[in-house]
Motif scaffolding. Structure first.
Motif, short mmCIF file in Angstrom:
data_model
loop_
_atom_site.label_atom_id
_atom_site.label_comp_id
_atom_site.label_asym_id
_atom_site.label_seq_id
_atom_site.Cartn_x
_atom_site.Cartn_y
_atom_site.Cartn_z
N ILE A 177 0.85 -1.20 0.00
CA ILE A 177 0.00 0.00 0.00
C ILE A 177 0.88 1.25 0.00
N SER A 178 1.92 1.25 0.81
CA SER A 178 2.82 2.40 0.86
C SER A 178 3.57 2.59 -0.46
N LEU B 159 9.51 4.81 2.05
CA LEU B 159 8.22 4.96 2.71
C LEU B 159 7.62 3.61 3.06
N ALA B 160 7.74 2.65 2.15
CA ALA B 160 7.19 1.32 2.39
C ALA B 160 7.88 0.64 3.57
N GLY C 18 -5.41 0.48 6.00
CA GLY C 18 -4.92 0.61 4.63
C GLY C 18 -5.33 1.91 3.97
N ALA C 19 -6.57 2.33 4.21
CA ALA C 19 -7.05 3.59 3.61
C ALA C 19 -6.29 4.79 4.17
N VAL C 20 -6.08 4.80 5.48
CA VAL C 20 -5.32 5.91 6.10
C VAL C 20 -3.87 5.90 5.62
N VAL D 160 0.58 8.37 2.54
CA VAL D 160 1.73 8.30 1.64
C VAL D 160 1.46 9.02 0.32
N THR D 161 0.23 8.97 -0.16
CA THR D 161 -0.08 9.67 -1.41
C THR D 161 -0.01 11.17 -1.22
#
Length: 144
Positions: A54-55, A86-87, A121-123, A128-129
């Motif tokens: 996700i990251s 970031l990941a 996951g959404a947060v 990160v985006t």
């Protein structure tokens, strides 16, 4: 790159990452009434690739899509390295945090797993985006 564009790309990233997170969670745990928290095949084991991907995707994909609109154009290498860092950071922070929160818990229902993983996951995708695209915007402004 405007604030509206960043907000739209962040919302898209959150939606896509949430859908993928949901699908992979059902693949991993869908046939189980109770999901183990610890060990191989458990929730915490599953959170490592979940947080990492996700990251990585929440940072790299929107940045690569928007990089051609920037001046100077950031290198693909810069975007990929930042995404990898970031990941790794997400995994190193979030997995131990969830482990601390769930200490003493051996199993969770599938519903509880989804209630934990989907908002997380959404947060994470949102953070990160936003951070990645704002960083590109700041880079563009500071080089102008």
């Amino acid at each position: 790159m405007s604030r509206g564009l960043i907000a739209r790309e962040t919302a898209i990233s959150m939606a896509i990452n949430s859908a993928l997170n949901y699908g992979f969670s059902l693949l991993a745990f869908g046939g189980k009434a109770e999901v183990p928290v610890w060990g191989v095949g458990g929730l915490l084991f599953d959170l490592v690739p979940t947080c990492f991907m996700i990251s990585l995707m929440g940072s790299v994909v929107p940045s690569l899509i928007k990089r051609r609109h920037l001046s100077p154009t950031p290198s693909t290498r810069f975007i990929l390295l930042r995404g990898l860092l970031l990941a790794l950071l997400a995994v190193l922070v979030l997995v131990p945090t969830v482990a601390l929160l769930l200490r003493g818990t051996e199993t969770l229902s599938l519903a509880a797993v989804l209630w934990l993983k989907l908002p997380l996951g959404a947060v994470l995708a949102c953070c990160v985006t936003l951070w990645s695209l704002r960083g590109l915007l700041h880079r563009e402004v500071s080089h102008a």
